[in-house]
Design a protein around this motif. Sequence first.
Motif, short mmCIF file in Angstrom:
data_model
loop_
_atom_site.label_atom_id
_atom_site.label_comp_id
_atom_site.label_asym_id
_atom_site.label_seq_id
_atom_site.Cartn_x
_atom_site.Cartn_y
_atom_site.Cartn_z
N THR A 33 -16.83 11.36 23.87
CA THR A 33 -18.25 11.53 24.21
C THR A 33 -19.12 11.80 22.99
O THR A 33 -20.32 12.02 23.13
N ASP A 34 -18.53 11.81 21.80
CA ASP A 34 -19.38 11.85 20.61
C ASP A 34 -19.94 10.45 20.39
O ASP A 34 -19.49 9.48 21.01
N SER A 35 -20.92 10.34 19.52
CA SER A 35 -21.61 9.07 19.34
C SER A 35 -21.95 8.86 17.86
O SER A 35 -21.95 9.80 17.08
N ASN A 38 -28.00 7.41 16.60
CA ASN A 38 -28.76 6.45 17.42
C ASN A 38 -27.88 5.53 18.25
O ASN A 38 -28.25 4.38 18.51
N GLY A 39 -26.70 6.02 18.62
CA GLY A 39 -25.80 5.21 19.45
C GLY A 39 -26.29 5.14 20.88
O GLY A 39 -27.26 5.80 21.27
N GLY A 44 -17.92 5.22 24.66
CA GLY A 44 -17.10 6.40 24.79
C GLY A 44 -17.29 7.10 26.11
O GLY A 44 -16.36 7.21 26.92
N ALA A 45 -18.53 7.51 26.40
CA ALA A 45 -18.79 8.31 27.60
C ALA A 45 -18.36 7.58 28.87
O ALA A 45 -17.88 8.19 29.83
N ASN A 330 -26.05 1.04 18.82
CA ASN A 330 -27.51 0.90 18.82
C ASN A 330 -27.97 1.44 20.16
O ASN A 330 -27.31 1.24 21.18
N ILE A 331 -29.12 2.06 20.18
CA ILE A 331 -29.63 2.69 21.41
C ILE A 331 -29.85 1.66 22.53
O ILE A 331 -29.87 2.00 23.71
N VAL A 332 -29.97 0.37 22.20
CA VAL A 332 -30.20 -0.65 23.23
C VAL A 332 -28.93 -0.98 24.03
O VAL A 332 -29.00 -1.67 25.05
#
Length: 366
Positions: A33-35, A38-39, A44-45, A330-332
């Motif tokens: 759950t780490d990223s 700006n992931g 992961g989650a 990327n946040i998208v």
Amino acid sequence: MAEAGLAAAIDRVGNVYGRTPGNRRTVLIGSHTDSVPNGGWLDGALGVMYGLEIARAMIEAGHAGGVDVISFQDEEGTFLPCLGSKSYCGVLSNDDLARAAGPDERRLSDVLAAAGFSAEASRFEPDRQVAYLEAHIEQGPKLEAAGARIGIVTGIVGIRRFRVRASGQADHAGTTPMRLRKDAGAALIRLAARILESMPAMSAGETVWNIGAMEFKPGAANVVPAEASFILEIRDLDEKVLDRLQTRVEAMVAEAAAGAPVAVAHESIGRIEAVAMDRALADIVRKVAARHVGEPMIMPSGAGHDAMVVARTMPSAMLFIPSIGGRSHNIVEDTREDDIVLGCRVLADAVNEVLSRAGSTDRPGR
Ligand code: HGY
Ligand code: MN
Ligand code: MN
């Protein structure tokens, strides 16, 4: 996890580990759950949430078998790649722990101490857990391009990371003649360009590489850089290709140092070997997926995953669901909702299949 009925704890490195109560055969489901900076929301989650939902449903249904769920810490390697899964599998040395530092040079040991986790290490339980299953978004374009909704992973690439540093001398950038400068920044840019230009000819067809971080110190327009560093990462499924590339990169670093007015050196800051998934287990997941959507795509993973650590300890397999536009880190990053639901159903059915083959009954007297 506790709300889902799991006995949950946070361990010494920040893994969140939830066990289905009772002595029984279980499948371990996990991811991280780490990223990255700006992931996106799924890298992961998603795999942890699948585990949580399958555990919740099985406990609610009173299933004789069960799942244990783990959210591994620092898979992305802000401090140490696959920190959590390495700790869980007992392959994290005290040396590794002591040496690991983040990009801002904060030491992992200080960060862990400040977080105040327990001293307990959660550990793989070989008498209990029969397999590890990890679901993840693909993070690339192949599933979408083929119109496939599930991917079954054959193996995961090996990853090597190096920090390359140059040390020179800070001087006034307006008054110091060019020939007298010990410019660590210029030396490092030249070396980085040389490595990037040489890579295509040195590598194999599927090799990928990245210089994803570069830093100058003190970092001002009017100061000749005294220190400079970059991080180079190289990935391939074939360890021999990685060995060859490492040798060549090391030679280029040595050549950059020879005759330059600055010192240039490199260190390895991360190495995870390429690994194959368990064939029999992957085949179970493939057959289950085929019942839902026809034959899934069989594919290697160019992204690293906790499964690459866990696979050395217990039979492990991975399934992928598509990433819209292949976008990730990327946040998208996103995935269609029906694909997210389908992936969870396939994983749940695969868990049932694995448990029924293993004999999922309670184990009295243990
Ligand atoms: O770096 C990776 O491949 C992954 O996203 N952890
Ligand atoms: Mn990632
Ligand atoms: Mn990931």
